[in-house]
Design a protein around this motif. Structure first.
Motif, PDB file in Angstrom:
ATOM      1  N   VAL A   6      38.915  40.305  45.400  1.00  0.00           N
ATOM      2  CA  VAL A   6      37.509  39.948  45.183  1.00  0.00           C
ATOM      3  C   VAL A   6      36.892  39.736  46.536  1.00  0.00           C
ATOM      4  O   VAL A   6      37.390  38.955  47.347  1.00  0.00           O
ATOM      5  CB  VAL A   6      37.402  38.667  44.335  1.00  0.00           C
ATOM      6  CG1 VAL A   6      35.947  38.246  44.192  1.00  0.00           C
ATOM      7  CG2 VAL A   6      38.053  38.870  42.977  1.00  0.00           C
ATOM      8  N   TYR A  13      41.865  34.130  38.142  1.00  0.00           N
ATOM      9  CA  TYR A  13      41.967  34.605  39.521  1.00  0.00           C
ATOM     10  C   TYR A  13      43.271  34.097  40.122  1.00  0.00           C
ATOM     11  O   TYR A  13      43.773  33.043  39.736  1.00  0.00           O
ATOM     12  CB  TYR A  13      40.791  34.086  40.345  1.00  0.00           C
ATOM     13  CG  TYR A  13      39.467  34.562  39.806  1.00  0.00           C
ATOM     14  CD1 TYR A  13      38.913  35.759  40.223  1.00  0.00           C
ATOM     15  CD2 TYR A  13      38.776  33.817  38.855  1.00  0.00           C
ATOM     16  CE1 TYR A  13      37.700  36.208  39.716  1.00  0.00           C
ATOM     17  CE2 TYR A  13      37.570  34.258  38.341  1.00  0.00           C
ATOM     18  CZ  TYR A  13      37.037  35.453  38.769  1.00  0.00           C
ATOM     19  OH  TYR A  13      35.860  35.893  38.261  1.00  0.00           O
ATOM     20  N   VAL A  50      41.220  36.089  47.369  1.00  0.00           N
ATOM     21  CA  VAL A  50      41.200  35.953  45.917  1.00  0.00           C
ATOM     22  C   VAL A  50      41.430  37.326  45.294  1.00  0.00           C
ATOM     23  O   VAL A  50      40.885  38.325  45.744  1.00  0.00           O
ATOM     24  CB  VAL A  50      39.848  35.370  45.436  1.00  0.00           C
ATOM     25  CG1 VAL A  50      39.777  35.354  43.913  1.00  0.00           C
ATOM     26  CG2 VAL A  50      39.647  33.969  45.985  1.00  0.00           C
ATOM     27  N   ARG A  51      42.234  37.331  44.241  1.00  0.00           N
ATOM     28  CA  ARG A  51      42.562  38.561  43.530  1.00  0.00           C
ATOM     29  C   ARG A  51      42.271  38.368  42.035  1.00  0.00           C
ATOM     30  O   ARG A  51      42.515  37.287  41.481  1.00  0.00           O
ATOM     31  CB  ARG A  51      44.049  38.866  43.731  1.00  0.00           C
ATOM     32  CG  ARG A  51      44.507  40.173  43.174  1.00  0.00           C
ATOM     33  CD  ARG A  51      45.964  40.329  43.417  1.00  0.00           C
ATOM     34  NE  ARG A  51      46.649  39.764  42.257  1.00  0.00           N
ATOM     35  CZ  ARG A  51      47.786  40.217  41.753  1.00  0.00           C
ATOM     36  NH1 ARG A  51      48.420  41.195  42.338  1.00  0.00           N
ATOM     37  NH2 ARG A  51      48.326  39.670  40.688  1.00  0.00           N
ATOM     38  N   ARG A  52      41.745  39.404  41.419  1.00  0.00           N
ATOM     39  CA  ARG A  52      41.496  39.380  39.975  1.00  0.00           C
ATOM     40  C   ARG A  52      41.909  40.724  39.392  1.00  0.00           C
ATOM     41  O   ARG A  52      41.436  41.769  39.871  1.00  0.00           O
ATOM     42  CB  ARG A  52      40.037  39.122  39.663  1.00  0.00           C
ATOM     43  CG  ARG A  52      39.745  39.119  38.186  1.00  0.00           C
ATOM     44  CD  ARG A  52      38.302  38.841  37.907  1.00  0.00           C
ATOM     45  NE  ARG A  52      38.095  38.805  36.461  1.00  0.00           N
ATOM     46  CZ  ARG A  52      36.934  38.938  35.890  1.00  0.00           C
ATOM     47  NH1 ARG A  52      35.851  39.108  36.631  1.00  0.00           N
ATOM     48  NH2 ARG A  52      36.832  38.900  34.594  1.00  0.00           N
ATOM     49  N   LEU A 104      35.871  31.552  39.512  1.00  0.00           N
ATOM     50  CA  LEU A 104      35.801  32.225  40.806  1.00  0.00           C
ATOM     51  C   LEU A 104      35.358  31.262  41.893  1.00  0.00           C
ATOM     52  O   LEU A 104      35.928  31.268  42.988  1.00  0.00           O
ATOM     53  CB  LEU A 104      34.843  33.421  40.744  1.00  0.00           C
ATOM     54  CG  LEU A 104      34.615  34.156  42.061  1.00  0.00           C
ATOM     55  CD1 LEU A 104      35.918  34.690  42.638  1.00  0.00           C
ATOM     56  CD2 LEU A 104      33.597  35.270  41.888  1.00  0.00           C
TER      57      LEU A 104
END
Length: 64
Positions: A63, A3, A56-58, A34
């Motif tokens: 996210v 992440y 948060v980025r995935r 996460l």
């Protein structure tokens, strides 16, 4: 998959700028869990005095 943390800022002209946080080696910060990434953005968002927001980025997607 890891992440990333995305910081959203606004410059002096009102333009929105999004940047990924870096680690101490000038590489994009990668957080493996996460729960750890969510805890980090919770702390960052509680302590921001500039109004910047953290998410948060995935895999290129936020996210929720």
């Amino acid at each position: 998959m890891s992440y990333n943390i995305l910081k959203t800022m606004t410059d002096s002209s009102g333009k929105i700028i999004k940047v990924l946080l870096l680690d101490g080696l000038s590489s994009i910060l990668e957080v493996k869990e996460l729960s750890q990434a969510l805890k980090m953005i919770e702390i960052f968002n509680q302590n921001t005095d500039s109004g910047w927001r953290y998410e948060v980025r995935r895999g290129g997607k936020l996210v929720k």
